[in-house]
Design a protein around this motif. Structure first.
Motif, PDB file in Angstrom:
ATOM      1  N   GLU A   5       0.782  -1.209  -0.235  1.00  0.00           N
ATOM      2  CA  GLU A   5       0.064  -0.013  -0.166  1.00  0.00           C
ATOM      3  C   GLU A   5       0.929   1.295   0.018  1.00  0.00           C
ATOM      4  O   GLU A   5       1.634   1.415   1.010  1.00  0.00           O
ATOM      5  CB  GLU A   5      -0.762  -0.115   1.249  1.00  0.00           C
ATOM      6  CG  GLU A   5      -1.829   1.029   1.438  1.00  0.00           C
ATOM      7  CD  GLU A   5      -2.667   1.021   2.504  1.00  0.00           C
ATOM      8  OE1 GLU A   5      -3.405   1.960   2.690  1.00  0.00           O
ATOM      9  OE2 GLU A   5      -2.893   0.089   3.293  1.00  0.00           O
ATOM     10  N   TRP A   6       0.698   2.055  -1.200  1.00  0.00           N
ATOM     11  CA  TRP A   6       1.690   3.370  -1.222  1.00  0.00           C
ATOM     12  C   TRP A   6       0.640   4.395  -1.721  1.00  0.00           C
ATOM     13  O   TRP A   6       0.322   4.194  -3.030  1.00  0.00           O
ATOM     14  CB  TRP A   6       2.790   3.006  -1.909  1.00  0.00           C
ATOM     15  CG  TRP A   6       3.584   4.079  -1.994  1.00  0.00           C
ATOM     16  CD1 TRP A   6       3.800   5.128  -2.925  1.00  0.00           C
ATOM     17  CD2 TRP A   6       4.561   4.508  -0.925  1.00  0.00           C
ATOM     18  NE1 TRP A   6       4.718   6.023  -2.502  1.00  0.00           N
ATOM     19  CE2 TRP A   6       5.125   5.632  -1.241  1.00  0.00           C
ATOM     20  CE3 TRP A   6       4.896   4.057   0.234  1.00  0.00           C
ATOM     21  CZ2 TRP A   6       5.901   6.529  -0.342  1.00  0.00           C
ATOM     22  CZ3 TRP A   6       5.755   4.654   1.236  1.00  0.00           C
ATOM     23  CH2 TRP A   6       6.434   5.951   0.672  1.00  0.00           C
ATOM     24  N   PRO A   7       0.848   5.555  -1.282  1.00  0.00           N
ATOM     25  CA  PRO A   7       0.961   5.938   0.153  1.00  0.00           C
ATOM     26  C   PRO A   7      -0.050   5.068   1.209  1.00  0.00           C
ATOM     27  O   PRO A   7      -1.018   4.677   0.570  1.00  0.00           O
ATOM     28  CB  PRO A   7       0.795   7.526   0.250  1.00  0.00           C
ATOM     29  CG  PRO A   7      -0.186   7.752  -0.918  1.00  0.00           C
ATOM     30  CD  PRO A   7       0.116   6.660  -2.031  1.00  0.00           C
ATOM     31  N   PRO A   8       0.544   4.883   2.300  1.00  0.00           N
ATOM     32  CA  PRO A   8      -0.482   4.241   3.303  1.00  0.00           C
ATOM     33  C   PRO A   8      -1.637   5.003   3.603  1.00  0.00           C
ATOM     34  O   PRO A   8      -1.631   6.119   3.486  1.00  0.00           O
ATOM     35  CB  PRO A   8       0.407   4.271   4.590  1.00  0.00           C
ATOM     36  CG  PRO A   8       1.283   5.184   4.423  1.00  0.00           C
ATOM     37  CD  PRO A   8       1.668   5.394   2.911  1.00  0.00           C
ATOM     38  N   ALA A   9      -2.546   4.293   3.967  1.00  0.00           N
ATOM     39  CA  ALA A   9      -4.190   4.859   4.194  1.00  0.00           C
ATOM     40  C   ALA A   9      -3.734   5.691   5.692  1.00  0.00           C
ATOM     41  O   ALA A   9      -3.139   5.139   6.289  1.00  0.00           O
ATOM     42  CB  ALA A   9      -5.145   4.020   4.379  1.00  0.00           C
ATOM     43  N   PRO A  10      -4.493   6.626   5.748  1.00  0.00           N
ATOM     44  CA  PRO A  10      -4.244   7.632   7.001  1.00  0.00           C
ATOM     45  C   PRO A  10      -4.848   6.518   8.162  1.00  0.00           C
ATOM     46  O   PRO A  10      -5.824   6.158   7.803  1.00  0.00           O
ATOM     47  CB  PRO A  10      -4.810   8.829   6.791  1.00  0.00           C
ATOM     48  CG  PRO A  10      -4.952   9.025   5.236  1.00  0.00           C
ATOM     49  CD  PRO A  10      -4.878   7.805   4.761  1.00  0.00           C
ATOM     50  N   SER A  11      -4.212   6.571   9.051  1.00  0.00           N
ATOM     51  CA  SER A  11      -4.840   5.739  10.163  1.00  0.00           C
ATOM     52  C   SER A  11      -4.349   6.146  11.621  1.00  0.00           C
ATOM     53  O   SER A  11      -3.145   6.590  11.587  1.00  0.00           O
ATOM     54  CB  SER A  11      -4.722   4.286  10.037  1.00  0.00           C
ATOM     55  OG  SER A  11      -3.528   3.816  10.100  1.00  0.00           O
ATOM     56  N   PRO A  12      -4.979   6.098  12.805  1.00  0.00           N
ATOM     57  CA  PRO A  12      -4.236   6.305  14.030  1.00  0.00           C
ATOM     58  C   PRO A  12      -2.991   5.627  14.407  1.00  0.00           C
ATOM     59  O   PRO A  12      -2.250   6.121  14.891  1.00  0.00           O
ATOM     60  CB  PRO A  12      -5.561   6.211  14.946  1.00  0.00           C
ATOM     61  CG  PRO A  12      -6.695   6.636  14.304  1.00  0.00           C
ATOM     62  CD  PRO A  12      -6.604   5.982  12.780  1.00  0.00           C
ATOM     63  N   GLU A  13      -3.017   4.348  13.801  1.00  0.00           N
ATOM     64  CA  GLU A  13      -2.313   3.338  14.267  1.00  0.00           C
ATOM     65  C   GLU A  13      -0.794   3.875  13.371  1.00  0.00           C
ATOM     66  O   GLU A  13       0.237   3.872  14.045  1.00  0.00           O
ATOM     67  CB  GLU A  13      -2.427   1.972  13.712  1.00  0.00           C
ATOM     68  CG  GLU A  13      -3.363   1.205  14.497  1.00  0.00           C
ATOM     69  CD  GLU A  13      -4.796   1.590  13.942  1.00  0.00           C
ATOM     70  OE1 GLU A  13      -5.049   2.161  12.645  1.00  0.00           O
ATOM     71  OE2 GLU A  13      -5.867   1.761  14.800  1.00  0.00           O
ATOM     72  N   LEU A  14      -1.039   4.554  12.312  1.00  0.00           N
ATOM     73  CA  LEU A  14       0.127   5.140  11.645  1.00  0.00           C
ATOM     74  C   LEU A  14       0.694   6.354  12.501  1.00  0.00           C
ATOM     75  O   LEU A  14       1.899   6.327  12.310  1.00  0.00           O
ATOM     76  CB  LEU A  14      -0.259   5.486  10.126  1.00  0.00           C
ATOM     77  CG  LEU A  14       0.834   6.291   9.459  1.00  0.00           C
ATOM     78  CD1 LEU A  14       2.217   5.358   9.019  1.00  0.00           C
ATOM     79  CD2 LEU A  14       0.196   7.073   8.254  1.00  0.00           C
ATOM     80  N   CYS A  15       0.015   7.097  12.758  1.00  0.00           N
ATOM     81  CA  CYS A  15       0.188   8.279  13.568  1.00  0.00           C
ATOM     82  C   CYS A  15       0.866   7.682  14.921  1.00  0.00           C
ATOM     83  O   CYS A  15       1.864   8.731  15.405  1.00  0.00           O
ATOM     84  CB  CYS A  15      -0.963   8.893  14.007  1.00  0.00           C
ATOM     85  SG  CYS A  15      -1.622   9.652  12.565  1.00  0.00           S
ATOM     86  N   TYR A  16       0.575   6.936  15.704  1.00  0.00           N
ATOM     87  CA  TYR A  16       0.795   6.613  16.950  1.00  0.00           C
ATOM     88  C   TYR A  16       2.141   5.471  16.887  1.00  0.00           C
ATOM     89  O   TYR A  16       2.535   5.175  18.033  1.00  0.00           O
ATOM     90  CB  TYR A  16      -0.220   5.972  17.974  1.00  0.00           C
ATOM     91  CG  TYR A  16      -1.191   7.161  18.306  1.00  0.00           C
ATOM     92  CD1 TYR A  16      -0.663   8.030  19.292  1.00  0.00           C
ATOM     93  CD2 TYR A  16      -2.277   7.341  17.782  1.00  0.00           C
ATOM     94  CE1 TYR A  16      -1.761   9.015  19.878  1.00  0.00           C
ATOM     95  CE2 TYR A  16      -3.287   8.407  18.014  1.00  0.00           C
ATOM     96  CZ  TYR A  16      -2.851   9.357  19.033  1.00  0.00           C
ATOM     97  OH  TYR A  16      -3.706  10.270  19.335  1.00  0.00           O
ATOM     98  N   SER A  17       2.533   5.265  15.770  1.00  0.00           N
ATOM     99  CA  SER A  17       3.762   4.421  15.746  1.00  0.00           C
ATOM    100  C   SER A  17       4.742   5.272  15.041  1.00  0.00           C
ATOM    101  O   SER A  17       4.969   5.613  13.609  1.00  0.00           O
ATOM    102  CB  SER A  17       3.614   3.386  14.982  1.00  0.00           C
ATOM    103  OG  SER A  17       4.740   2.601  14.581  1.00  0.00           O
ATOM    104  N   ALA A  18       5.740   5.919  15.785  1.00  0.00           N
ATOM    105  CA  ALA A  18       7.028   6.593  15.231  1.00  0.00           C
ATOM    106  C   ALA A  18       7.645   6.052  14.127  1.00  0.00           C
ATOM    107  O   ALA A  18       7.959   6.578  12.899  1.00  0.00           O
ATOM    108  CB  ALA A  18       7.721   7.203  16.272  1.00  0.00           C
ATOM    109  N   GLN A  19       7.805   4.659  14.660  1.00  0.00           N
ATOM    110  CA  GLN A  19       8.576   3.862  13.498  1.00  0.00           C
ATOM    111  C   GLN A  19       7.887   3.815  11.855  1.00  0.00           C
ATOM    112  O   GLN A  19       8.507   4.029  11.105  1.00  0.00           O
ATOM    113  CB  GLN A  19       8.955   2.485  14.031  1.00  0.00           C
ATOM    114  CG  GLN A  19       9.881   1.534  13.144  1.00  0.00           C
ATOM    115  CD  GLN A  19       9.821   0.082  13.669  1.00  0.00           C
ATOM    116  OE1 GLN A  19       9.523  -0.017  14.883  1.00  0.00           O
ATOM    117  NE2 GLN A  19      10.828  -0.589  13.135  1.00  0.00           N
TER     118      GLN A  19
END
Length: 183
Positions: A5-19
């Protein structure tokens, strides 16, 4: 972030994982900004170059540079901006909601008496961490874009808007592109 998946779908999980957030931003920068000089050098300036006048070659180069900047560079920047803004909104909203649910008159409780009392503070600090990451990544974006735009100006000196509107650089040119994209 799934590898397909590129670009990744915006999700809270994406935001709360700095890595994960940094992996997306770094990959996007590597695919666009880190190779911009090579990509611009490889732009074709049209078939039968030898038969064209220098004015025709210049016009073709200007058109090709402009298309590259709009389709590759600005598009990548826009994807990164969307994720950064999304994460900023998620963390800000979560923080505001928590501030509204936590009574302001609470007295700190000694963790020896109530080890769970710090949960709210820990969740709030996670939002603060996300806001810190977002602020830091926004600063990095400005630095990366300044460098990339410098390369664009060197390689495509005559590109429309290379120095931005009234010489304001990438910010003005990018904003014009974003406004035109929305129309």
């Amino acid at each position: 972030m799934s590898s397909g998946e590129w670009p990744p779908a915006p999700s809270p999980e994406l935001c709360y994982s700095a890595q994960t957030l940094r992996a997306f931003l770094n990959r996007s920068r590597a695919l666009t900004d880190d190779v911009i000089s090579v990509d611009l050098n490889g732009l074709p300036i049209g078939a039968s170059t030898a038969e064209r006048t220098s004015d025709q070659r210049g016009a073709a180069r200007k058109r090709d540079c402009g298309e590259f900047v709009k389709s590759r560079v600005f598009s990548a920047w826009d994807s990164r901006d969307s994720i950064i803004e999304y994460c900023k909104d998620i963390a800000s909203t979560s923080k505001a909601e928590q501030m509204n649910t936590v009574p302001t008159h609470e007295i700190p409780v000694d963790p020896r008496y109530d080890p769970y009392a710090q949960r709210t503070a820990a969740e709030t600090s996670k939002d603060d961490q996300v806001l810190g990451w977002v602020a830091n990544e926004s600063l990095i974006e400005d630095i990366v874009r300044d460098r990339s735009w410098s390369i664009v100006c060197d390689k495509c000196a005559d590109i429309e808007g290379a120095t931005g509107i009234n010489g304001n650089g990438w910010k003005a040119a990018y904003e014009v592109w974003r406004k035109n994209k929305k129309q």
